[in-house]
Scaffold this active site. Sequence first.
Site, short mmCIF file in Angstrom:
data_model
loop_
_atom_site.label_atom_id
_atom_site.label_comp_id
_atom_site.label_asym_id
_atom_site.label_seq_id
_atom_site.Cartn_x
_atom_site.Cartn_y
_atom_site.Cartn_z
N HIS A 54 -1.26 -20.93 0.54
CA HIS A 54 -0.11 -20.05 1.12
C HIS A 54 0.76 -19.77 -0.04
O HIS A 54 1.25 -18.48 -0.03
CB HIS A 54 0.67 -20.71 2.11
CG HIS A 54 0.02 -20.56 3.66
ND1 HIS A 54 -1.03 -21.67 3.84
CD2 HIS A 54 0.13 -20.04 4.61
CE1 HIS A 54 -1.66 -21.40 5.34
NE2 HIS A 54 -0.76 -20.33 5.62
N GLU A 105 11.88 2.61 14.08
CA GLU A 105 11.02 3.64 13.85
C GLU A 105 9.81 3.79 14.80
O GLU A 105 9.74 3.32 15.60
CB GLU A 105 10.70 3.56 12.34
CG GLU A 105 10.08 2.06 11.98
CD GLU A 105 9.69 1.94 10.58
OE1 GLU A 105 9.62 2.87 9.67
OE2 GLU A 105 9.54 0.62 10.05
N ARG A 111 8.16 3.97 -4.75
CA ARG A 111 7.93 3.20 -3.48
C ARG A 111 7.10 1.79 -3.63
O ARG A 111 7.27 0.75 -3.59
CB ARG A 111 8.14 3.68 -2.23
CG ARG A 111 8.18 2.87 -1.03
CD ARG A 111 8.29 3.53 0.28
NE ARG A 111 6.95 4.12 0.46
CZ ARG A 111 6.60 5.00 1.63
NH1 ARG A 111 7.48 5.30 2.56
NH2 ARG A 111 5.51 5.49 1.74
N TYR A 164 0.70 -1.15 -0.07
CA TYR A 164 -0.03 -0.12 0.02
C TYR A 164 0.90 1.20 -0.01
O TYR A 164 2.14 1.17 0.35
CB TYR A 164 -0.94 -0.04 1.22
CG TYR A 164 -0.37 0.47 2.46
CD1 TYR A 164 0.61 -0.59 3.49
CD2 TYR A 164 -0.47 1.51 3.19
CE1 TYR A 164 1.05 -0.40 4.55
CE2 TYR A 164 -0.01 2.00 4.38
CZ TYR A 164 0.89 1.04 4.81
OH TYR A 164 1.37 1.23 6.17
N ARG A 168 -7.83 -20.26 -1.69
CA ARG A 168 -6.71 -20.34 -0.51
C ARG A 168 -5.63 -21.51 -0.39
O ARG A 168 -5.84 -22.44 -0.43
CB ARG A 168 -7.32 -20.57 1.11
CG ARG A 168 -6.79 -19.88 2.00
CD ARG A 168 -7.26 -19.85 3.44
NE ARG A 168 -6.59 -19.27 4.33
CZ ARG A 168 -5.36 -19.80 5.17
NH1 ARG A 168 -5.42 -21.07 4.70
NH2 ARG A 168 -4.82 -19.65 5.95
N LEU A 187 10.70 1.54 7.18
CA LEU A 187 10.30 1.94 6.08
C LEU A 187 11.10 2.93 5.51
O LEU A 187 11.32 3.91 6.24
CB LEU A 187 8.85 2.12 6.18
CG LEU A 187 8.13 2.64 4.77
CD1 LEU A 187 7.87 1.46 3.94
CD2 LEU A 187 6.79 3.33 4.98
N LYS A 200 6.51 -1.88 1.82
CA LYS A 200 5.04 -1.15 2.53
C LYS A 200 3.96 -2.42 2.49
O LYS A 200 3.08 -2.21 1.58
CB LYS A 200 4.90 0.10 1.90
CG LYS A 200 3.84 0.95 2.80
CD LYS A 200 4.33 2.31 2.49
CE LYS A 200 3.14 3.21 3.11
NZ LYS A 200 3.19 3.30 4.70
N1 PDD Z 1 2.73 5.24 7.46
N2 PDD Z 1 7.26 3.87 8.84
C1 PDD Z 1 6.04 3.29 8.91
C2 PDD Z 1 6.21 1.83 9.52
C3 PDD Z 1 4.89 3.86 8.38
O1 PDD Z 1 3.80 2.87 8.19
C4 PDD Z 1 4.99 4.80 7.71
C5 PDD Z 1 3.97 5.50 6.81
C6 PDD Z 1 6.26 5.71 7.94
C7 PDD Z 1 6.55 7.27 7.20
O2 PDD Z 1 6.40 6.93 5.70
P1 PDD Z 1 5.93 8.19 4.68
O3 PDD Z 1 6.81 9.33 5.34
O4 PDD Z 1 6.27 7.71 3.37
O5 PDD Z 1 4.41 8.32 5.04
C8 PDD Z 1 7.28 5.05 8.46
C9 PDD Z 1 1.48 5.64 6.71
C10 PDD Z 1 1.18 6.99 6.66
C11 PDD Z 1 0.21 4.81 7.07
O6 PDD Z 1 0.75 3.41 7.41
O7 PDD Z 1 -0.75 5.35 7.07
#
Ligand code: PDD
Length: 284
Positions: free
Chosen positions: A102, A182, A52, A33, A100, A207, A149
Amino acid sequence: MSRISYVNGAYVPHRDAAVHIDDRGYQFADAVYEGVTVRHGRMVDLEPHLERLWRSMGELRIAPPMERGPMRFVFREVIRRNRIENGFLYIQISRGVARRDHAFPTTPTHPSLIVTLKRLDVDGVIKRAEKGVKAFAEPDIRWGRCDVKSTSLLPNILAKQAAKEKGGFEAVLVDRDGFVTEGSSTNMWIVKEDGTVQTRATTDNILPGITRATLLKLAGELQIRVVEEAFTLEDARGAAEMFLSSSTGCATPIVELDGHKIGDGTVGPVAKRLVEAYRLYMEA
Ligand code: PDD
């Protein structure tokens, strides 16, 4: 006017927007996403978000459901149809619907693409940054590919919930060696006594935030010294300032960590400059 969402080729009322129960995104979180901030009707940092997204799909061998050009068109169309000026554009692509099992389906599937838009009070986010927020440390129990992501966000959700129940805005994730990775949905930064800004380098356990990359650029323009190096929870506790970054959070100072003040417990000068620089960047 009802919200409009995009699901697999159709713009539909949000309440009717649905994917099949055999979708692998639903069953396995076999999906990636992106979340893009919309400011004054314009997508902030769209191209790095697309870059990304393509990388995440590539890492999981999910075939892009369409080329980037048509996808940009779909995003613009969702924004236009919802008539939302400031919002959060959510894009999710799953491997698609399959019986389904895996392992990846052996017959080709159609990856599912959904795009939704909800209002985001960007001015409220900037306002909140004037006061700062509280955060709480939580163990980082996620998988080893946090650079992708993916929608497998259960550990992130549990950490965010734990922090929220303690009265915090964000969870600061800490690995087994005591290093901050993070936030549960944000990247983490500290400011040292000498004014140097520190944030972890992008490896496979965080991320690579788009807001992070933009802030690095803005810090350079402001001649703020930055080091991309991991820091510990102890370093964060003793830091002069701390802040988080994300598309929805922009740059937001953290003024309290685990109930202890960061610096003097108010928003510091370095974070303040970066918040302002990012605010102006979104206006441009
Ligand atoms: N989250 N780290 C994680 C684990 C994240 O899920 C996100 C973003 C970030 C920041 O990334 P960016 O600057 O590209 O938004 C760092 C989004 C906002 C979400 O999950 O809704």
